[in-house]
Design a protein around this motif. Structure first.
Motif, PDB file in Angstrom:
ATOM      1  N   ARG A   1       0.849  -1.191   0.000  1.00  0.00           N
ATOM      2  CA  ARG A   1       0.000   0.000   0.000  1.00  0.00           C
ATOM      3  C   ARG A   1       0.889   1.247   0.000  1.00  0.00           C
ATOM      4  O   ARG A   1       1.669   1.461   0.930  1.00  0.00           O
ATOM      5  N   MET A   2       0.758   2.041  -1.054  1.00  0.00           N
ATOM      6  CA  MET A   2       1.615   3.210  -1.204  1.00  0.00           C
ATOM      7  C   MET A   2       0.796   4.487  -1.153  1.00  0.00           C
ATOM      8  O   MET A   2      -0.321   4.563  -1.690  1.00  0.00           O
ATOM      9  N   GLY A   3       1.357   5.486  -0.498  1.00  0.00           N
ATOM     10  CA  GLY A   3       0.768   6.814  -0.493  1.00  0.00           C
ATOM     11  C   GLY A   3       1.608   7.737  -1.346  1.00  0.00           C
ATOM     12  O   GLY A   3       2.838   7.604  -1.402  1.00  0.00           O
ATOM     13  N   LEU A   4       0.949   8.659  -2.024  1.00  0.00           N
ATOM     14  CA  LEU A   4       1.640   9.621  -2.891  1.00  0.00           C
ATOM     15  C   LEU A   4       1.508  11.009  -2.298  1.00  0.00           C
ATOM     16  O   LEU A   4       0.408  11.456  -1.971  1.00  0.00           O
ATOM     17  N   VAL A   5       2.635  11.700  -2.184  1.00  0.00           N
ATOM     18  CA  VAL A   5       2.659  13.079  -1.697  1.00  0.00           C
ATOM     19  C   VAL A   5       2.992  13.980  -2.875  1.00  0.00           C
ATOM     20  O   VAL A   5       4.065  13.877  -3.461  1.00  0.00           O
TER      21      VAL A   5
ATOM     22  N   ALA B   1       0.246   7.326 -12.102  1.00  0.00           N
ATOM     23  CA  ALA B   1      -0.111   6.440 -13.206  1.00  0.00           C
ATOM     24  C   ALA B   1       0.573   5.085 -13.076  1.00  0.00           C
ATOM     25  O   ALA B   1      -0.058   4.029 -13.268  1.00  0.00           O
ATOM     26  N   ALA B   2       1.861   5.088 -12.747  1.00  0.00           N
ATOM     27  CA  ALA B   2       2.604   3.826 -12.666  1.00  0.00           C
ATOM     28  C   ALA B   2       2.198   3.018 -11.439  1.00  0.00           C
ATOM     29  O   ALA B   2       2.057   1.793 -11.515  1.00  0.00           O
ATOM     30  N   ILE B   3       2.014   3.687 -10.309  1.00  0.00           N
ATOM     31  CA  ILE B   3       1.625   2.952  -9.094  1.00  0.00           C
ATOM     32  C   ILE B   3       0.242   2.344  -9.262  1.00  0.00           C
ATOM     33  O   ILE B   3      -0.002   1.184  -8.908  1.00  0.00           O
ATOM     34  N   ALA B   4      -0.699   3.117  -9.791  1.00  0.00           N
ATOM     35  CA  ALA B   4      -2.065   2.627  -9.958  1.00  0.00           C
ATOM     36  C   ALA B   4      -2.134   1.432 -10.907  1.00  0.00           C
ATOM     37  O   ALA B   4      -3.008   0.569 -10.760  1.00  0.00           O
ATOM     38  N   ALA B   5      -1.225   1.377 -11.875  1.00  0.00           N
ATOM     39  CA  ALA B   5      -1.243   0.289 -12.859  1.00  0.00           C
ATOM     40  C   ALA B   5      -0.410  -0.919 -12.440  1.00  0.00           C
ATOM     41  O   ALA B   5      -0.442  -1.953 -13.121  1.00  0.00           O
TER      42      ALA B   5
ATOM     43  N   ALA C   1       2.083  -3.137  -6.272  1.00  0.00           N
ATOM     44  CA  ALA C   1       1.935  -1.866  -5.563  1.00  0.00           C
ATOM     45  C   ALA C   1       0.504  -1.358  -5.731  1.00  0.00           C
ATOM     46  O   ALA C   1      -0.122  -1.558  -6.772  1.00  0.00           O
ATOM     47  N   GLU C   2      -0.006  -0.710  -4.719  1.00  0.00           N
ATOM     48  CA  GLU C   2      -1.375  -0.182  -4.742  1.00  0.00           C
ATOM     49  C   GLU C   2      -1.354   1.293  -4.354  1.00  0.00           C
ATOM     50  O   GLU C   2      -0.768   1.652  -3.324  1.00  0.00           O
ATOM     51  N   LEU C   3      -1.942   2.143  -5.175  1.00  0.00           N
ATOM     52  CA  LEU C   3      -2.060   3.556  -4.826  1.00  0.00           C
ATOM     53  C   LEU C   3      -3.205   3.682  -3.820  1.00  0.00           C
ATOM     54  O   LEU C   3      -4.372   3.772  -4.188  1.00  0.00           O
ATOM     55  N   ALA C   4      -2.853   3.685  -2.546  1.00  0.00           N
ATOM     56  CA  ALA C   4      -3.857   3.659  -1.481  1.00  0.00           C
ATOM     57  C   ALA C   4      -4.301   5.045  -1.061  1.00  0.00           C
ATOM     58  O   ALA C   4      -5.411   5.211  -0.532  1.00  0.00           O
ATOM     59  N   GLY C   5      -3.440   6.054  -1.242  1.00  0.00           N
ATOM     60  CA  GLY C   5      -3.801   7.384  -0.788  1.00  0.00           C
ATOM     61  C   GLY C   5      -2.980   8.464  -1.456  1.00  0.00           C
ATOM     62  O   GLY C   5      -1.875   8.204  -1.950  1.00  0.00           O
TER      63      GLY C   5
ATOM     64  N   THR D   1      -8.552   6.252  -9.592  1.00  0.00           N
ATOM     65  CA  THR D   1      -7.563   5.272  -9.155  1.00  0.00           C
ATOM     66  C   THR D   1      -8.040   4.435  -7.976  1.00  0.00           C
ATOM     67  O   THR D   1      -7.430   3.409  -7.660  1.00  0.00           O
ATOM     68  N   GLY D   2      -9.079   4.887  -7.290  1.00  0.00           N
ATOM     69  CA  GLY D   2      -9.511   4.214  -6.073  1.00  0.00           C
ATOM     70  C   GLY D   2      -8.756   4.660  -4.841  1.00  0.00           C
ATOM     71  O   GLY D   2      -9.030   4.182  -3.730  1.00  0.00           O
ATOM     72  N   ALA D   3      -7.800   5.576  -4.999  1.00  0.00           N
ATOM     73  CA  ALA D   3      -7.017   6.054  -3.862  1.00  0.00           C
ATOM     74  C   ALA D   3      -7.840   7.015  -3.009  1.00  0.00           C
ATOM     75  O   ALA D   3      -8.671   7.767  -3.513  1.00  0.00           O
ATOM     76  N   ARG D   4      -7.578   6.997  -1.731  1.00  0.00           N
ATOM     77  CA  ARG D   4      -8.230   7.902  -0.801  1.00  0.00           C
ATOM     78  C   ARG D   4      -7.467   9.220  -0.754  1.00  0.00           C
ATOM     79  O   ARG D   4      -6.232   9.236  -0.774  1.00  0.00           O
TER      80      ARG D   4
END
Length: 296
Positions: free
Chosen positions: A5-9, A21-25, A29-33, A49-52
């Motif tokens: 589960r990865m968060g993006l800042v 784009a790369a994390i979501a695909a 790895a999962e774009l969690a937030g 993306t489904g990310a929070r």
């Protein structure tokens, strides 16, 4: 392998078109937030993306296993140590921080926490570049060998990155400089110092590097040259042989996906000494700081 589960800042163009784009695909790895200082921008990145979208940075950190940063160096230098202190693995942009002291603090925090770190040196994860690296001699080149690095583009003349304040201020040195220095360091031997450096009013940086085995290299770069496509070259010539690289990835999400493959594997294995860890980022920042100081 369990999902990471990865968060993006961050919510700028690089955050949305490459990191998110790369994390979501990615299959593991999962774009969690997503968190950014402008909530509406974070929502735009997370859309589809489904990310929070998190209300605070600390809330994001508490909800994920790893954090990817796509923010200016000063912001990364401020926030990344907090993520590391919470035990989160990190994907870091270069430079690590706004100045060398903050970069050293971040690298120490990563080492003390024992987390996995990787710096987004996208060229390192490109298949053609990796083939070039694999063919290089293993021993440092001697004084009979020279290296050349060139990177010219019009990225700061217009387009999505022309409004990036830190890129406008520092030009090519901090944006593409680490990529070129990293490859010359691999090709000729570890950079030991900077012989000379100049920065010109038209945005051109030029500098010379001294390498471990006695080889020398020269670099010239600018993001204010009206040229398309980008002019790129890293090469070495002389007693160590002739090795010329003129290709670079057109779609950064492709090497970034490979970066994620290896980042996820390193997290699973507990490997903290990868070739593009925060320690490598600090080495490169020490060199760019020397270049900047000499150029005045």
């Amino acid at each position: 392998m369990p999902r990471l589960r990865m968060g993006l800042v961050g919510a700028g163009p690089w955050a949305s078109t490459v990191h998110a784009a790369a994390i979501a695909a990615h299959p593991v790895a999962e774009l969690a937030g997503v968190w950014a200082r402008r909530p509406e921008a974070a929502a735009a990145v997370a859309d589809g993306t489904g990310a929070r979208v998190h209300a605070t940075f600390d809330e994001l950190v508490a909800d994920v296993d790893a954090v990817a940063f796509a923010v200016p160096p000063a912001v990364q230098g401020e926030l990344a140590p907090r993520a590391v202190a919470a035990g989160r693995h990190v994907v870091l942009e270069k430079p690590l921080a706004a100045d060398l002291a903050a970069a050293e603090e971040l690298e120490r925090a990563v080492a003390d926490a024992g987390v996995v770190s990787t710096v987004v040196l996208t060229l390192r994860y490109d298949a053609a570049v990796r083939s070039w690296i694999a063919a290089l001699p293993t021993a440092p080149a001697g004084p009979d060998t020279v290296g050349v690095g060139r990177w010219f583009s019009g990225a700061l003349l217009g387009g999505p990155f022309a409004a990036s304040a830190w890129r406008v201020t520092h030009g090519a040195l901090l944006d593409v400089g680490p990529h070129v220095i990293d490859l010359l360091d691999l090709a000729l031997g570890r950079v030991q110092g900077v012989d000379w450096a100049h920065r010109y009013d038209n945005g051109l940086w030029a500098f010379g590097l001294a390498h471990q085995g006695g080889a020398r290299s020269s670099v010239s770069m600018s993001l204010r040259v009206a040229t398309d496509p980008t002019e790129f070259e890293v090469a070495m010539f002389g007693g160590a042989g002739r090795y010329l690289l003129t290709s670079r990835p057109e779609d950064a999400t492709v090497p970034y996906s490979t970066l994620l493959d290896e980042f996820v594997a390193d997290v699973a294995a507990g490997r903290t000494d990868g070739p593009c860890s925060a320690a490598r980022g600090l080495h490169l920042q020490r060199i760019t700081e020397q270049v900047s100081a000499l150029a005045g």
